[in-house]
Design a protein around this motif. Structure first.
Motif, PDB file in Angstrom:
ATOM      1  N   PHE A  32      -0.318 -10.446  11.332  1.00 49.37           N
ATOM      2  CA  PHE A  32      -0.464 -11.710  10.776  1.00 49.37           C
ATOM      3  C   PHE A  32      -0.955 -11.507   9.314  1.00 49.37           C
ATOM      4  N   MET A  33      -1.854 -10.560   9.355  1.00 54.67           N
ATOM      5  CA  MET A  33      -2.504 -10.334   7.783  1.00 54.67           C
ATOM      6  C   MET A  33      -1.429  -9.780   6.919  1.00 54.67           C
ATOM      7  N   GLY A  34      -0.656  -8.626   7.445  1.00 53.36           N
ATOM      8  CA  GLY A  34       0.314  -8.125   6.809  1.00 53.36           C
ATOM      9  C   GLY A  34       1.470  -9.248   6.339  1.00 53.36           C
ATOM     10  N   SER A  35       1.712  -9.839   7.367  1.00 50.30           N
ATOM     11  CA  SER A  35       2.922 -10.963   7.013  1.00 50.30           C
ATOM     12  C   SER A  35       2.194 -11.819   6.060  1.00 50.30           C
ATOM     13  N   ALA A  36       0.984 -12.204   5.952  1.00 44.43           N
ATOM     14  CA  ALA A  36       0.500 -13.119   5.014  1.00 44.43           C
ATOM     15  C   ALA A  36       0.587 -12.667   3.766  1.00 44.43           C
ATOM     16  N   GLY A  37       0.267 -11.220   3.575  1.00 45.29           N
ATOM     17  CA  GLY A  37       0.555 -10.528   2.368  1.00 45.29           C
ATOM     18  C   GLY A  37       1.747 -10.755   1.706  1.00 45.29           C
ATOM     19  N   ILE A  38       2.824 -10.488   2.581  1.00 45.65           N
ATOM     20  CA  ILE A  38       4.198 -10.866   2.061  1.00 45.65           C
ATOM     21  C   ILE A  38       4.574 -12.165   1.726  1.00 45.65           C
ATOM     22  N   ALA A  39       3.856 -12.928   2.522  1.00 47.43           N
ATOM     23  CA  ALA A  39       4.021 -14.424   2.113  1.00 47.43           C
ATOM     24  C   ALA A  39       3.575 -14.658   0.631  1.00 47.43           C
ATOM     25  N   ILE A  40       2.307 -14.051   0.574  1.00 47.49           N
ATOM     26  CA  ILE A  40       1.572 -14.250  -0.738  1.00 47.49           C
ATOM     27  C   ILE A  40       2.693 -13.690  -1.913  1.00 47.49           C
ATOM     28  N   GLU A  41       3.148 -12.390  -1.821  1.00 49.91           N
ATOM     29  CA  GLU A  41       4.067 -12.024  -2.645  1.00 49.91           C
ATOM     30  C   GLU A  41       5.223 -12.639  -2.955  1.00 49.91           C
ATOM     31  N   LYS A  42       5.554 -13.647  -1.832  1.00 46.61           N
ATOM     32  CA  LYS A  42       6.892 -14.343  -2.003  1.00 46.61           C
ATOM     33  C   LYS A  42       6.454 -15.823  -2.633  1.00 46.61           C
ATOM     34  N   ARG A  43       5.130 -16.157  -2.834  1.00 50.05           N
ATOM     35  CA  ARG A  43       4.564 -17.489  -3.264  1.00 50.05           C
ATOM     36  C   ARG A  43       4.777 -18.275  -2.360  1.00 50.05           C
ATOM     37  N   ARG A  44       4.726 -17.841  -1.067  1.00 50.37           N
ATOM     38  CA  ARG A  44       4.903 -19.049   0.335  1.00 50.37           C
ATOM     39  C   ARG A  44       3.217 -19.190   0.606  1.00 50.37           C
ATOM     40  N   ALA A  45       2.559 -19.982  -0.337  1.00 49.14           N
ATOM     41  CA  ALA A  45       1.160 -20.360   0.093  1.00 49.14           C
ATOM     42  C   ALA A  45       0.813 -20.752   1.491  1.00 49.14           C
TER      43      ALA A  45
END
Length: 129
Positions: A32-45
């Motif tokens: 979940f944490m790693g995927s959240a990091g990817i979502a942050i990079e993609k600006r998917r807050a």
């Protein structure tokens, strides 16, 4: 089956399902944490926030104080991306308060039990569950 979102891909869902089946909550949390990091990079807050919250809840349950603090920092980062500076600051203050308590003085964290620290979240207008 735990589906988080098609934007993360079927590999993520498969890995998450396997971690869940194996009874490996810490692995689930890291995913979940790693995927959240990817979502942050993609600006998917919103996606990042949901994933960080899931990680936080798992780490809280298993009693991993360091990862709870990391998740709180991640949630605060996402909230600030969303223009929610005040709740972000409160979460960072909670994270700081948790950091002032070492595992040696917090036996509840060593045993994975809930502690009396969690009321600090109640003052935040942003719910973490």
């Amino acid at each position: 089956v735990l589906h988080v979102g098609s934007h993360l891909g079927s590999g993520f869902d498969e890995g998450l399902e396997r971690a869940h089946t194996l009874g490996a909550p810490r692995l689930e949390s890291m995913m979940f944490m790693g995927s959240a990091g990817i979502a942050i990079e993609k600006r998917r807050a919103e996606d990042a926030l949901a994933l960080m919250k899931k990680s936080l809840l798992i780490e809280r349950e298993v009693g991993n104080l360091l990862r709870v603090r990391i998740a709180l920092g991640g949630i605060a980062r996402v909230l600030s991306m969303m223009g929610e500076a005040e709740p972000a600051a409160r979460l960072l203050a909670c994270s700081d308060a948790l950091g002032r308590r070492s595992p040696a003085t917090s036996p509840g964290f060593r045993r994975g039990e809930r502690t009396k620290l969690w009321p600090c979240f109640a003052s935040s207008s942003t719910k973490t569950s």
